[in-house]
Design a protein around this motif. Structure first.
Motif, PDB file in Angstrom:
ATOM      1  N   LYS A   9       0.823  -1.200   0.000  1.00 35.04           N
ATOM      2  CA  LYS A   9       0.000   0.000   0.000  1.00 35.04           C
ATOM      3  C   LYS A   9       0.860   1.254   0.000  1.00 35.04           C
ATOM      4  O   LYS A   9       0.622   2.206  -0.773  1.00 35.04           O
ATOM      5  N   SER A  10       1.903   1.253   0.830  1.00 35.42           N
ATOM      6  CA  SER A  10       2.782   2.411   0.914  1.00 35.42           C
ATOM      7  C   SER A  10       3.537   2.630  -0.387  1.00 35.42           C
ATOM      8  O   SER A  10       3.714   3.766  -0.838  1.00 35.42           O
ATOM      9  N   ALA A  11       3.977   1.539  -1.020  1.00 36.02           N
ATOM     10  CA  ALA A  11       4.702   1.655  -2.293  1.00 36.02           C
ATOM     11  C   ALA A  11       3.816   2.273  -3.361  1.00 36.02           C
ATOM     12  O   ALA A  11       4.264   3.128  -4.139  1.00 36.02           O
ATOM     13  N   LEU A  12       2.554   1.875  -3.393  1.00 33.55           N
ATOM     14  CA  LEU A  12       1.625   2.428  -4.382  1.00 33.55           C
ATOM     15  C   LEU A  12       1.360   3.910  -4.125  1.00 33.55           C
ATOM     16  O   LEU A  12       1.269   4.709  -5.058  1.00 33.55           O
ATOM     17  N   ILE A  13       1.241   4.283  -2.848  1.00 35.79           N
ATOM     18  CA  ILE A  13       1.043   5.697  -2.506  1.00 35.79           C
ATOM     19  C   ILE A  13       2.248   6.522  -2.944  1.00 35.79           C
ATOM     20  O   ILE A  13       2.111   7.609  -3.522  1.00 35.79           O
ATOM     21  N   ARG A  52      14.103  -0.939 -10.967  1.00 42.68           N
ATOM     22  CA  ARG A  52      14.218   0.107 -11.991  1.00 42.68           C
ATOM     23  C   ARG A  52      12.926   0.916 -12.146  1.00 42.68           C
ATOM     24  O   ARG A  52      12.672   1.503 -13.187  1.00 42.68           O
ATOM     25  N   TRP A  53      12.116   0.970 -11.091  1.00 41.73           N
ATOM     26  CA  TRP A  53      10.915   1.806 -11.110  1.00 41.73           C
ATOM     27  C   TRP A  53      11.232   3.214 -10.632  1.00 41.73           C
ATOM     28  O   TRP A  53      10.478   4.146 -10.910  1.00 41.73           O
ATOM     29  N   THR A  66      10.729   6.388 -12.816  1.00 41.32           N
ATOM     30  CA  THR A  66      11.231   6.138 -14.162  1.00 41.32           C
ATOM     31  C   THR A  66      10.067   5.778 -15.085  1.00 41.32           C
ATOM     32  O   THR A  66       8.908   5.778 -14.668  1.00 41.32           O
ATOM     33  N   LEU A  67      10.389   5.440 -16.328  1.00 40.29           N
ATOM     34  CA  LEU A  67       9.357   5.031 -17.282  1.00 40.29           C
ATOM     35  C   LEU A  67       9.017   3.542 -17.179  1.00 40.29           C
ATOM     36  O   LEU A  67       8.114   3.072 -17.868  1.00 40.29           O
ATOM     37  N   GLN A  68       9.706   2.814 -16.298  1.00 42.22           N
ATOM     38  CA  GLN A  68       9.486   1.377 -16.203  1.00 42.22           C
ATOM     39  C   GLN A  68       8.019   1.013 -15.933  1.00 42.22           C
ATOM     40  O   GLN A  68       7.451   0.174 -16.637  1.00 42.22           O
TER      41      GLN A  68
END
Length: 260
Positions: A9-13, A52-53, A66-68
């Protein structure tokens, strides 16, 4: 989002915030803006960098998306065509209304039907996939015209507006006012403007970029009521169907397309 996966959840936020601001961000700023503690952000960023995000500017100690993720999502979107996504929605509207139900796109300055299900009522309005109709006097056509690029709309309005019935709008100034109304209210009506005895309502479909992709519409005989009565019975169903397809195409901000 499940409370059993706080890191996800935190990563998506974090990713959503980074994609919104589109500039380098420090851990302190990310923590302040998202409400996530710095230790959690540091751990998440480390994993996102490895995948690589996210990239890190070592000197400035800042991070940016990034564009990943967009490359991944673009592959998903490529398989989510308007035609495919609309099939169950068009069928559901048809089953609930029993009226002729269609999905139209703009092609060669006409409203081109790529999906069509005929009415099952006693007095029916019939059409066909591949049918194409003028823009200025059909509900799907008005939708396609109302949200066309300004230059394209100007070009389309500069030609002759043929009269099909006594109700057809043939004056460019009057049609511009009609299109402004369509954009403001978010749907279009055909009040026996293309064919006597036939009325229609339609709503727009947008994609994740906010670009118009098509129009969902239903047509009915005036035996069952006027265009206003058709909209009163089924208009919200048509709008909801168009919204559903738009959402599946990634659109999240529908209200920005309607004048206030």
């Amino acid at each position: 989002m499940s409370s059993h996966a706080p890191a996800v959840k935190s990563a998506l936020i974090i990713l959503e915030y980074m994609s919104d601001v589109q500039r380098p961000l420090s851990i302190a700023e990310l923590s302040r803006e998202t409400g996530i503690n710095k230790n959690m952000i540091s751990r998440i960023l480390s994993e996102l960098i490895e995948q690589r995000w996210v990239s890190r500017d070592e000197e400035a100690a800042t991070f940016r998306i990034t564009l990943q993720p967009f490359q991944i999502f673009s592959r998903i979107l490529s398989g989510m065509t308007l035609h495919t996504l609309a099939i169950p929605v068009i069928k559901a509207i048809w089953q609930q209304t029993k009226e002729s139900t269609q999905l139209a796109i703009l092609k060669d300055n006409r409203a081109f039907y790529i999906q069509q299900l005929d009415s099952t009522r006693m007095v029916r309005v019939a059409s066909a996939v591949g049918g194409n109709y003028p823009l200025h006097c059909t509900a799907p056509g008005k939708v396609l015209l109302a949200w066309a690029a300004e230059d394209d709309r100007h070009e389309l309005l500069s030609g002759e507006l043929a009269a099909y019935t006594a109700n057809t709008i043939t004056a460019p100034a009057a049609l511009r006012r009609e299109l402004e109304t369509v954009r403001r209210q978010g749907y279009a009506l055909d009040r026996e403007e293309f064919s006597r005895g036939i009325v229609c309502c339609a709503a727009p479909v947008f994609d994740y970029t906010g670009s118009l992709q098509g129009a969902v519409g239903i047509s009915s005989s005036t035996v069952y009521g006027s265009a206003a009565e058709l909209f009163e019975r089924f208009g919200q169903l048509v709008i909801n169907g168009a919204n559903q397809i738009s959402s599946q195409l990634g659109w999240q901000d529908r209200n920005n397309h309607f004048s206030q």
